[in-house]
Design a protein around this motif. Sequence first.
Motif, short mmCIF file in Angstrom:
data_model
loop_
_atom_site.label_atom_id
_atom_site.label_comp_id
_atom_site.label_asym_id
_atom_site.label_seq_id
_atom_site.Cartn_x
_atom_site.Cartn_y
_atom_site.Cartn_z
N ARG A 73 48.83 33.34 44.89
CA ARG A 73 48.18 34.12 43.86
C ARG A 73 49.24 34.89 43.08
N THR A 88 49.46 32.08 34.68
CA THR A 88 49.10 33.49 34.68
C THR A 88 49.07 33.93 33.23
N ASP A 134 46.43 38.70 39.45
CA ASP A 134 45.16 38.51 40.14
C ASP A 134 44.85 39.79 40.93
N TYR A 135 44.44 40.82 40.20
CA TYR A 135 44.26 42.13 40.81
C TYR A 135 43.10 42.18 41.79
N SER A 136 42.06 41.39 41.57
CA SER A 136 40.96 41.39 42.53
C SER A 136 41.45 40.86 43.88
N PHE A 137 42.32 39.87 43.87
CA PHE A 137 42.90 39.35 45.12
C PHE A 137 43.68 40.45 45.84
N SER A 167 41.54 41.12 31.32
CA SER A 167 41.58 39.65 31.35
C SER A 167 42.82 39.20 30.59
#
Length: 175
Positions: free
Chosen positions: A36, A118, A40-43, A83
């Motif tokens: 990742r 990315t 990918d901040y949610s990860f 985003s």
Amino acid sequence: YTTISSLPMAHSAGKALGVFHRALLDFAYDYRSQRRHGGDYSFHQENLLTALKTHTAHDYFGRIAPLAQEMLMNMGQLTHGFSTTPRHAHGDPKISNLLFDNNHQAICLVDFDTLGKTGWSLEVADALRSWCNPYPEDVLDAHVDLSTAEQTLAGYGLIMRGLFSAQECDELIVH
């Protein structure tokens, strides 16, 4: 190199990143790595929450948990609605991942273990973070040298100007 030592070096580094990005514009490849990327901040938030739940008995948990909670709160505020448009990117464009000749002209990027898709704005922002700080990354007295940023973006713009959508340009400015 661990820092940019001159404005011409910054300009050359920007051009080199631009040449790299331009070469990948029509590149079609599905990466095998499942790594990742930084955007990918949610990860990263989920990973931190999992670590907090899993390691409550760790010796340092009492010292780390309040910091982690503050990070999670701030990450949520900073990344709400965030985003980016995925593009092929190096993934780690710090200054030490560029090779230069004896005249401080960039030759190429190295260290491709983070190559993947990315947001290009994250890639440019990470380059600026590294390249525009006049000190090595481990020095706490970090700041942005705006002249270095200007030359970096001028070099990058020589190669990439007009090749990204208005949305992608806004991503760099807004984030």
